[in-house]
Enzyme design. Structure first.
Site, PDB file in Angstrom:
ATOM      1  N   ALA A  61       0.843  -1.198   0.000  1.00  0.00           N
ATOM      2  CA  ALA A  61       0.000   0.000   0.000  1.00  0.00           C
ATOM      3  C   ALA A  61       0.877   1.246   0.000  1.00  0.00           C
ATOM      4  CB  ALA A  61      -0.890  -0.005   1.239  1.00  0.00           C
ATOM      5  N   THR A  92      11.474   0.814  -4.652  1.00  0.00           N
ATOM      6  CA  THR A  92      11.512   1.295  -6.040  1.00  0.00           C
ATOM      7  C   THR A  92      12.902   1.722  -6.497  1.00  0.00           C
ATOM      8  OG1 THR A  92      10.789   3.131  -7.441  1.00  0.00           O
ATOM      9  CG2 THR A  92      10.821   3.557  -5.125  1.00  0.00           C
ATOM     10  N   TYR A 127       8.617  10.864  -4.230  1.00  0.00           N
ATOM     11  CA  TYR A 127       8.230   9.447  -4.175  1.00  0.00           C
ATOM     12  C   TYR A 127       9.439   8.587  -3.789  1.00  0.00           C
ATOM     13  CZ  TYR A 127       7.263   4.770  -5.976  1.00  0.00           C
ATOM     14  OH  TYR A 127       7.150   3.413  -6.114  1.00  0.00           O
ATOM     15  N   LYS A 166      10.303   6.383  -0.182  1.00  0.00           N
ATOM     16  CA  LYS A 166      10.623   4.945  -0.161  1.00  0.00           C
ATOM     17  C   LYS A 166      12.010   4.715   0.440  1.00  0.00           C
ATOM     18  CE  LYS A 166       6.974   2.968  -2.134  1.00  0.00           C
ATOM     19  NZ  LYS A 166       6.313   1.706  -1.798  1.00  0.00           N
ATOM     20  N   LEU A 220       3.393   4.223 -18.779  1.00  0.00           N
ATOM     21  CA  LEU A 220       3.591   4.216 -20.228  1.00  0.00           C
ATOM     22  C   LEU A 220       2.836   3.091 -20.953  1.00  0.00           C
ATOM     23  CD1 LEU A 220       5.032   5.419 -22.673  1.00  0.00           C
ATOM     24  CD2 LEU A 220       6.949   3.861 -22.209  1.00  0.00           C
ATOM     25  N   GLY A 237      10.661  15.303 -12.388  1.00  0.00           N
ATOM     26  CA  GLY A 237      11.112  14.207 -11.521  1.00  0.00           C
ATOM     27  C   GLY A 237      11.614  12.985 -12.257  1.00  0.00           C
TER      28      GLY A 237
HETATM   29  N1  UDP Z   1       6.099   8.318 -20.354  1.00  0.00           N
HETATM   30  C1  UDP Z   1       5.766   9.041 -21.508  1.00  0.00           C
HETATM   31  N2  UDP Z   1       4.439   9.261 -21.750  1.00  0.00           N
HETATM   32  C2  UDP Z   1       3.449   8.840 -20.932  1.00  0.00           C
HETATM   33  C3  UDP Z   1       3.799   8.094 -19.767  1.00  0.00           C
HETATM   34  C4  UDP Z   1       5.132   7.867 -19.519  1.00  0.00           C
HETATM   35  O1  UDP Z   1       6.632   9.450 -22.280  1.00  0.00           O
HETATM   36  O2  UDP Z   1       2.268   9.117 -21.211  1.00  0.00           O
HETATM   37  C5  UDP Z   1       7.531   8.054 -20.075  1.00  0.00           C
HETATM   38  C6  UDP Z   1       7.995   8.616 -18.753  1.00  0.00           C
HETATM   39  O3  UDP Z   1       8.470   9.949 -18.917  1.00  0.00           O
HETATM   40  C7  UDP Z   1       9.121   7.650 -18.380  1.00  0.00           C
HETATM   41  C8  UDP Z   1       8.677   6.323 -19.006  1.00  0.00           C
HETATM   42  O4  UDP Z   1       7.670   6.651 -19.957  1.00  0.00           O
HETATM   43  O5  UDP Z   1      10.324   8.033 -18.957  1.00  0.00           O
HETATM   44  C9  UDP Z   1       8.088   5.367 -17.995  1.00  0.00           C
HETATM   45  O6  UDP Z   1       7.131   6.067 -17.229  1.00  0.00           O
HETATM   46  P1  UDP Z   1       6.126   5.351 -16.246  1.00  0.00           P
HETATM   47  O7  UDP Z   1       5.224   6.405 -15.693  1.00  0.00           O
HETATM   48  O8  UDP Z   1       5.490   4.195 -16.934  1.00  0.00           O
HETATM   49  O9  UDP Z   1       7.052   4.744 -15.105  1.00  0.00           O
HETATM   50  P2  UDP Z   1       8.183   5.427 -14.151  1.00  0.00           P
HETATM   51  O10 UDP Z   1       9.483   5.235 -14.889  1.00  0.00           O
HETATM   52  O11 UDP Z   1       7.817   6.846 -13.927  1.00  0.00           O
HETATM   53  O12 UDP Z   1       8.120   4.603 -12.921  1.00  0.00           O
END
Ligand code: UDP
Length: 327
Positions: free
Chosen positions: A72, A115, A139, A143, A186, A279
């Protein structure tokens, strides 16, 4: 074992709970359904609805719990930059309450969902567990703070604990996959574009210092990830806090992920470059050698095509269900 799974209605927690149940464990789930889904709670699990900080002491006082798997959490990088207070409360304060409840009720063992964001922008890849931890967003900072907390509890109170630092978890297991009310990840977003539920995928920056200019991530299949939790639980030792990375060891750029999704779906997926997301680090790729050698973890679904195919089968099915519900 008699186990408490916090966040067991979420994507990762529900798959891990399902796998633990398949292996014959007695599983109680605590979830407040802030982001989790009722349908994801696996059959056979006991369910307590509520905030972990409010209900953990009561739940754990009721029986001889042998371990806790703590999923959680608030887990979105961008959101954590905008509303950090929610992240410090939701992650750090909540986990402290959980650890205290475990201590008061003599629950000996913890597996914590951590993470890759604890590392921040790595000086080299693949990332090993001994590299500096310099989170680039709240975030990751929450963690990492929890990891410090767990280490101190292991040392002072003999807690047996493992933190698993996930890289980018994806794919689906059976009928459980990524299904959030507000999706920011993504692969599920790209697949929603493939389904026609969104117009296009926005690529958050194409001027990063990476081969094709888009960020590189290490995608790990949810089922392989679940196996690691079972191994960690079995290997936990009193007074020891172990930390392991969990990834496939292979980096894929955002553009490569979109291309793979085009291939497995056979559909057009329009993409447009948009500003960078706050970030985000440029590259996160794991070395998972430590968990492979120490716990014998053997991921079997490491290629992106399998991950994208499993995610697509889940997403398509979800799309069909939503469509028939509307009719
Ligand atoms: N990303 C993107 N477009 C989106 C969502 C994510 O270009 O609509 C990119 C994001 O900037 C990162 C990668 O995809 O570089 C993975 O993002 P996600 O949010 O899936 O996971 P994270 O790496 O943040 O844990």
């Amino acid at each position: 074992m008699k186990l408490l799974v916090t966040g067991g209605a979420g994507y990762v927690g529900s798959v891990c709970a399902a796998v633990l149940l398949e292996q014959g464990h007695d599983v109680t789930i605590v979830d407040n359904f802030s982001t989790g889904n009722r349908e994801a709670v696996p059959e056979g699990a006991h369910l307590v609805e509520g905030n972990v900080a409010d209900v953990a002491a009561n739940v754990l006082s009721a029986g001889d719990f042998e371990g806790v798997l703590h999923f959680a959490a608030r887990s979105l990088v961008g959101e954590s930059v905008e509303i950090p207070s929610d992240y410090w409360h939701g992650n750090v304060v909540t986990t402290l309450a959980l650890l205290d409840a475990m201590r008061e009720n003599n629950v000996p063992s913890l597996v914590f969902s951590s993470t890759a964001a604890t590392y921040g922008e790595p000086s080299k890849v693949p990332i090993t567990e001994d590299m500096p931890t310099q989170p680039t967003n709240p975030y990751g900072a929450t963690k990492l703070s929890i990891d410090f907390m767990i280490t101190s509890f292991a040392k002072a109170y003999g807690l047996a604990a493992t933190s698993l630092r996930y890289f980018n978890v994806a794919g689906a297991y059976g009928d459980i996959g990524e299904n959030r009310a507000i999706e920011t990840h993504l692969i599920p977003i790209v697949l929603q574009v493939a389904l026609g539920h969104r117009d296009k995928i926005y690529l958050f920056g194409d001027d990063w210092n990476t081969p094709d200019g888009t960020p590189v991530r290490d995608y790990i299949h949810i089922r392989d990830l679940a196996d690691a939790h079972v191994l960690a639980l079995q290997a936990n030792k009193p007074g020891v806090h172990s930390i392991y990375n969990l990834g496939s060891g292979e980096g894929y750029s955002v553009k490569q992920v979109v291309d793979m999704c085009r291939k497995v779906t056979g559909r057009d997926i329009p993409a447009e470059v948009a500003p960078r997301r706050a970030g985000d680090p440029a590259v996160l790729v794991a070395s998972s050698d430590k968990i492979k050698s120490e716990l014998g973890w053997k991921p079997t679904r490491t290629d992106l095509e399998t991950i994208a195919t499993d995610a697509w089968n889940f997403t398509r099915n979800l799309g069909d269900k939503a469509h028939s519900a509307k009719r």
